[in-house]
Scaffold this active site. Structure first.
Site, short mmCIF file in Angstrom:
data_model
loop_
_atom_site.label_atom_id
_atom_site.label_comp_id
_atom_site.label_asym_id
_atom_site.label_seq_id
_atom_site.Cartn_x
_atom_site.Cartn_y
_atom_site.Cartn_z
N TYR A 43 -4.89 5.39 16.36
CA TYR A 43 -4.17 4.77 15.20
C TYR A 43 -5.03 3.25 15.10
O TYR A 43 -5.30 2.79 15.85
CB TYR A 43 -2.72 4.41 15.70
CG TYR A 43 -2.09 3.62 14.79
CD1 TYR A 43 -1.62 4.09 13.53
CD2 TYR A 43 -1.80 2.54 14.90
CE1 TYR A 43 -0.79 3.68 12.60
CE2 TYR A 43 -0.79 1.59 13.98
CZ TYR A 43 -0.39 2.01 12.90
OH TYR A 43 0.33 1.59 11.89
N ASP A 58 -0.18 -10.41 9.77
CA ASP A 58 0.19 -9.14 8.90
C ASP A 58 1.06 -9.52 7.81
O ASP A 58 2.29 -8.98 7.84
CB ASP A 58 0.83 -8.29 10.13
CG ASP A 58 1.03 -6.83 9.48
OD1 ASP A 58 0.55 -6.64 8.65
OD2 ASP A 58 1.86 -6.12 10.68
N ASP A 85 -2.85 2.81 9.16
CA ASP A 85 -1.99 1.93 8.33
C ASP A 85 -2.60 1.49 6.90
O ASP A 85 -3.52 0.51 7.28
CB ASP A 85 -1.59 0.95 9.36
CG ASP A 85 -0.47 -0.15 8.62
OD1 ASP A 85 -0.05 0.09 7.75
OD2 ASP A 85 -0.07 -1.02 9.62
N ASP A 87 -0.66 -0.24 4.49
CA ASP A 87 0.53 -1.11 4.25
C ASP A 87 1.03 -0.50 2.95
O ASP A 87 1.48 0.71 3.18
CB ASP A 87 -0.28 -2.52 4.03
CG ASP A 87 -0.79 -3.29 5.20
OD1 ASP A 87 -0.30 -2.83 6.37
OD2 ASP A 87 -1.45 -4.18 4.94
N HIS A 113 -0.49 6.18 6.63
CA HIS A 113 0.89 5.90 6.32
C HIS A 113 1.25 4.77 5.38
O HIS A 113 0.41 3.80 5.39
CB HIS A 113 1.98 5.79 7.56
CG HIS A 113 1.78 4.39 8.43
ND1 HIS A 113 1.96 3.01 7.99
CD2 HIS A 113 1.31 4.33 9.64
CE1 HIS A 113 1.87 2.16 8.92
NE2 HIS A 113 1.43 2.86 9.98
N GLU A 115 4.12 2.25 2.98
CA GLU A 115 5.19 1.91 3.23
C GLU A 115 5.73 1.34 1.84
O GLU A 115 5.16 1.03 0.82
CB GLU A 115 5.25 0.54 4.16
CG GLU A 115 4.61 -0.65 3.64
CD GLU A 115 4.18 -1.42 5.02
OE1 GLU A 115 3.59 -0.88 6.12
OE2 GLU A 115 4.09 -2.75 4.70
N CYS A 123 5.17 -7.97 8.55
CA CYS A 123 5.35 -7.12 9.71
C CYS A 123 6.65 -6.34 9.51
O CYS A 123 7.65 -7.25 9.21
CB CYS A 123 5.02 -7.85 10.97
SG CYS A 123 5.70 -7.10 12.34
N ARG A 158 6.35 5.61 5.11
CA ARG A 158 6.95 4.65 6.08
C ARG A 158 8.09 4.02 5.44
O ARG A 158 8.01 3.65 4.08
CB ARG A 158 6.11 3.63 6.60
CG ARG A 158 6.52 2.35 6.94
CD ARG A 158 5.95 1.42 7.98
NE ARG A 158 6.43 0.10 8.01
CZ ARG A 158 5.63 -0.80 8.51
NH1 ARG A 158 4.82 -0.66 9.15
NH2 ARG A 158 6.08 -1.93 8.38
N GLU A 188 10.90 2.61 10.12
CA GLU A 188 10.41 1.34 10.79
C GLU A 188 11.58 0.71 11.26
O GLU A 188 12.73 0.46 10.83
CB GLU A 188 9.67 0.58 9.67
CG GLU A 188 9.08 -0.73 10.15
CD GLU A 188 8.20 -0.77 11.31
OE1 GLU A 188 8.32 -0.24 12.58
OE2 GLU A 188 7.12 -1.48 11.55
N ASN A 210 8.06 4.22 16.06
CA ASN A 210 6.96 3.05 16.25
C ASN A 210 7.66 2.10 17.54
O ASN A 210 8.27 1.24 17.37
CB ASN A 210 6.94 2.21 15.21
CG ASN A 210 6.06 0.90 15.32
OD1 ASN A 210 5.25 0.89 16.16
ND2 ASN A 210 6.24 0.03 14.38
#
Ligand code: MIC
Ligand code: MG
Length: 296
Positions: A43, A58, A85, A87, A113, A115, A123, A158, A188, A210
């Protein structure tokens, strides 16, 4: 792309291990270490690219190119399928999402993923998250699915909705995201084991848990996750956090004691490093290829 696409390799890994342990690899070196440890999937963390590659929080500050650079470095040397990821997709329009998907596939990733947070994201385990409407996220997913140049490439949705709107609303969103074409679901900042089961019952796609440290989610074991019908267990930053602690310790000891003698026991040896990056194989090849130049 080899004989089998990275996306297909990821799906095959998923069918061999439940839950599939997906471990965060902050860089190419760690990807090789994870492979040696026996992981079947790796990942690239968005928080990791921000903190590790750029020294930034983040908060949606990194761009697509930052992530692509790190993907390429990993996929160049490691054959394990890589989940990335992205975002909230790196841009508000469907065209931005499409460009992200195409570029990530081209860089050699197996899946991503995306989101439902706003562009100025946080985050997932921090307070005051803000999410876009269900429709806007559905549009992101449709754009991602439509842009996919490899049908096996994994598009994972996500949702950060649990902390913002509660469990029922988050499950409703999950249903809409899967309906829009997402292959897998990443709920999440889950706080109770039973919640995974509720998501799994609501959507007939693999669920990712996660298991990140010092956040909202307890450190559930693979057995616990298995019992809650979780298909994937993610450890995005575990090795990164440990690596940072080790580096900090070495810097402090060197500075305070004027020698590293007290901390060599926590270091990877030269030989171990060379083993992990195949140094000796490169050296053998060098010797074989350029023997004539040295009069052999
Ligand atoms: C998974 C995650 O999105 C990441 O970027 O790795 C982070 C992990 C973390 O901050 O612990 C998240 O959960 O938001
Ligand atoms: Mg992230």
């Amino acid at each position: 792309m080899g004989i089998q696409s990275p996306g297909l390799a990821f799906r095959q890994a998923l069918s061999k291990e439940t839950p599939l342990q997906i471990v965060g690899t902050i860089n190419a070196n760690h990807a090789l270490l994870a492979q040696r440890a026996g992981f079947q999937a790796i990942y690239l963390s968005g928080g990791g690219v921000a903190a590790g590659s750029l020294g930034l929080p983040d908060l949606g500050i990194t761009g697509l190119d930052d992530v692509l650079t790190d993907i390429r470095r990993i996929t160049d040397v490691c054959s394990l399928p890589l989940l990335v990821d992205v975002d909230s997709g790196f841009g508000a329009s469907a065209f931005n999402v499409a460009r992200t998907v195409k570029s990530v596939i081209k860089a050699g990733a197996a899946g991503l993923h995306i989101e439902d947070q706003v562009g100025a994201k946080r985050c997932g385990h921090r307070p005051n998250k803000e999410i876009v409407s269900t429709q806007e996220m559905v549009d992101r997913i449709k754009a991602a699915v439509d842009a996919r140049t490899d049908p096996d490439f994994v598009i994972m949705a996500r949702t950060d909705a649990l902390a913002v709107e509660g469990l029922e609303a988050a499950i409703e969103r999950a249903r809409a995201y899967i309906e829009a074409g997402a292959d897998m679901l990443f709920p999440e900042a889950i706080t109770e084991l039973s919640m995974y089961r509720q998501f799994a019952d609501a959507v007939e796609v693999p669920i990712l848990a996660n298991i990140t440290e010092f956040g909202a989610t307890p450190l559930f074991t693979t057995d616990e996750l298995h019992s809650a019908h979780v298909a994937m267990a993610l450890y995005p930053l575990s090795a990164f956090r440990a690596m940072n602690r080790a580096a900090e310790r070495v810097y402090n000891v060197l500075r305070q004691e004027g020698t590293q003698k007290g901390v060599t026991d926590i270091m990877q040896t030269r030989n171990e490093l060379y083993e992990s990056i195949n140094y000796y194989q490169f050296e053998e090849k060098l010797d074989a290829l350029f023997a004539s130049k040295r009069g052999k």
